[in-house]
Design an enzyme around this catalytic site. Structure first.
Site, PDB file in Angstrom:
ATOM      1  N   GLY A  30       0.916  -1.211  -0.003  1.00  0.00           N
ATOM      2  CA  GLY A  30      -0.215  -0.157   0.209  1.00  0.00           C
ATOM      3  C   GLY A  30       0.940   1.160  -0.054  1.00  0.00           C
ATOM      4  O   GLY A  30       0.390   2.291  -0.373  1.00  0.00           O
ATOM      5  N   THR A  31       1.698   1.469   0.467  1.00  0.00           N
ATOM      6  CA  THR A  31       3.106   2.169   1.103  1.00  0.00           C
ATOM      7  C   THR A  31       3.494   3.012  -0.018  1.00  0.00           C
ATOM      8  O   THR A  31       3.375   4.460  -0.895  1.00  0.00           O
ATOM      9  CB  THR A  31       3.862   1.952   1.955  1.00  0.00           C
ATOM     10  OG1 THR A  31       2.992   1.521   3.277  1.00  0.00           O
ATOM     11  CG2 THR A  31       5.109   3.953   1.626  1.00  0.00           C
TER      12      THR A  31
ATOM     13  N   SER B 257      -3.949  -3.520  -0.682  1.00  0.00           N
ATOM     14  CA  SER B 257      -2.695  -3.823  -0.486  1.00  0.00           C
ATOM     15  C   SER B 257      -2.993  -5.585   0.311  1.00  0.00           C
ATOM     16  O   SER B 257      -4.347  -5.511   0.527  1.00  0.00           O
ATOM     17  CB  SER B 257      -2.163  -3.505   1.270  1.00  0.00           C
ATOM     18  OG  SER B 257      -1.251  -3.947   1.191  1.00  0.00           O
TER      19      SER B 257
ATOM     20  N   HIS C  14      -2.319  -7.774   2.572  1.00  0.00           N
ATOM     21  CA  HIS C  14      -1.841  -8.429   3.133  1.00  0.00           C
ATOM     22  C   HIS C  14      -3.388  -7.943   4.974  1.00  0.00           C
ATOM     23  O   HIS C  14      -3.210  -8.398   5.365  1.00  0.00           O
ATOM     24  CB  HIS C  14      -0.780  -8.151   4.225  1.00  0.00           C
ATOM     25  CG  HIS C  14      -0.392  -7.099   5.055  1.00  0.00           C
ATOM     26  ND1 HIS C  14      -0.705  -6.222   6.137  1.00  0.00           N
ATOM     27  CD2 HIS C  14      -0.475  -5.576   4.339  1.00  0.00           C
ATOM     28  CE1 HIS C  14      -0.115  -5.239   6.499  1.00  0.00           C
ATOM     29  NE2 HIS C  14       0.165  -4.758   5.200  1.00  0.00           N
TER      30      HIS C  14
ATOM     31  N   CYS D 233       1.007   1.239  12.327  1.00  0.00           N
ATOM     32  CA  CYS D 233       2.129   2.230  12.659  1.00  0.00           C
ATOM     33  C   CYS D 233       2.632   3.333  12.701  1.00  0.00           C
ATOM     34  O   CYS D 233       4.245   3.769  13.049  1.00  0.00           O
ATOM     35  CB  CYS D 233       2.178   2.213  10.958  1.00  0.00           C
ATOM     36  SG  CYS D 233       0.245   1.375   9.960  1.00  0.00           S
TER      37      CYS D 233
END
Ligand code: PLP
Length: 385
Positions: A71-72, A199, A201, A325
């Site tokens: 995703g990042t 993403s 995960h 995070c």
């Protein structure tokens, strides 16, 4: 002691069926998708099959899917790529104050490169006002990036309506849908988005693999240069086992979406009801209805969030205090403070995010220990103060 995992917004366990297809890809389908021989052809075929499955999950065409490292990277590619490509038209970019750091820090980076950024506020429930979007748009605005669902409070944004505005004005519209894809139905066409990050995960796939949806005709500049993989969007030999795992996870999510969503919603409602009824001075953060199913974010006044986590962990129950995070930071969450919460309230937050394998018994086990932990913490707090 049996262990209970209820931190699915941080990550989800890899589904055994996903692990199985990944394992067989690792061992038997090891070719480089760019190679012109049987091994290469086989690997290329598996990548393209996975791309179709990921596209199907979000209602896209498979040519509109670019695999990334997660995703990042998808967020960075969407935002920096658009900023680079469209800077001839202007250098103004818009986002919200409650985005994930993958978006916020990318905006801050672009500000240092001479772009001008607007960070839209949210109301007490965490929603961006459409009128604020409209007012913030200028002649030189080239990008609007607003997340679909927030990772800390689960609140959903009115993406369709924002997309109507940006489409009409010809501005590129990106949404970070990392938290929503796989958990609720997501369709890029009805959302009116040009770019969408996801993403694996977060929906029972592996870590380190994600994708960016790029609507046909939109051209963000690539960030990685080299061998020209992913039709030049993203160079680098493909993470074939990750891609295959993501494809399998996407296929399963699409097929099982109705049951899973309903299950999460019911468990989430049950937990919220019990907490509000059984624990004094507790309240839900985020929107009561427009939120991700199974996402329960709370404030327990007078209790330190971090100590709740530690005591629950010692009981074998894994939950989170805001975003995973940022949980090693001592600053109060930027999301909770943007809602107008005091620093103290923001430090008293807990996030329980249930998943497909959680049961009512898991919730009952949490509720067997949580009220006692909170009561003891509040007592201690009163003794030392
Ligand atoms: N965006 C949101 C909303 C997230 O919740 C996360 C991860 O928690 C990310 C982006 C980053 O995704 P990844 O971990 O795949 O890099």
């Amino acid at each position: 002691m049996s262990k209970i995992y209820m931190d699915h917004s941080a990550t989800t366990p890899v589904d055994p069926d996903v692990a199985e297809v990944m394992m067989s890809t690792l061992t038997s389908s090891f070719g480089n998708p760019s190679s012109i021989h049987g091994y290469g052809n086989e690997a290329r075929k598996t990548v393209e099959e996975a791309r179709k499955k990921v596209a199907a999950l979000i209602g896209a065409n498979s040519e509109e899917i670019v695999f990334t490292s997660g995703g990042t990277e998808a967020d960075n590619m969407a935002i920096i790529g658009t900023a680079l490509s469209y800077q001839g038209r202007g250098r103004h970019i818009i986002t919200s104050q409650i985005e994930h750091h993958a978006v916020l820090d990318t905006f801050k980076y672009l500000e240092k490169q001479g772009y001008e950024a607007t960070y839209l506020p949210v109301n007490r429930l965490g929603q961006v006002d459409i009128n604020h979007v409209n007012k913030a748009i200028r002649e030189d605005t080239i990008l609007v990036s607003i997340m679909h669902a927030n990772n800390e409070i689960g609140t959903m944004q009115a993406i369709e309506e924002i997309g109507e505005i940006t489409r009409e004005k010809g501005i590129v519209f990106h949404t970070d849908a990392v938290q929503s894809v796989g958990r609720i139905p997501v369709n890029v066409k009805s959302l009116n988005v040009d770019l969408l990050s996801l993403s694996a995960h977060k929906f029972y796939g592996p870590k380190g693999i994600g994708a960016l949806y790029i609507r046909s005709g939109i051209k963000p500049a690539p960030l990685l240069h080299g061998g020209g993989q992913e039709r030049n969007w993203r160079s680098g030999t493909e993470n074939v086992p990750g891609i295959v795992g993501m494809g399998k996870a996407a296929e399963m999510s699409l097929e099982l979406m109705p049951q899973r969503s309903l299950h999460l919603r019911e468990l989430g409602h049950y937990l919220t009801r019990r907490i509000i009824q059984e624990i004094p001075h507790a309240y839900l953060t985020g929107h009561p209805e427009d939120r991700l199913p199974g996402h329960v974010s709370l404030v327990f006044l007078g209790v330190e969030g971090a100590s709740m986590l530690i005591f629950l962990d010692s009981e074998g129950i894994a939950v989170s205090g805001g975003s995973a995070c940022t949980s090693n930071s001592f600053d109060p969450s930027h999301v909770l403070t943007a809602l107008g919460l005091t620093k103290e309230a923001a430090h008293s937050s807990l996030r329980v995010t249930v998943g497909k394998d959680n049961t009512y018994a898991d919730i009952n086990q949490l509720m067997a220990v949580l009220p006692g932990i909170i009561e003891r913490q509040r007592l201690m707090w009163n003794l030392v103060n």
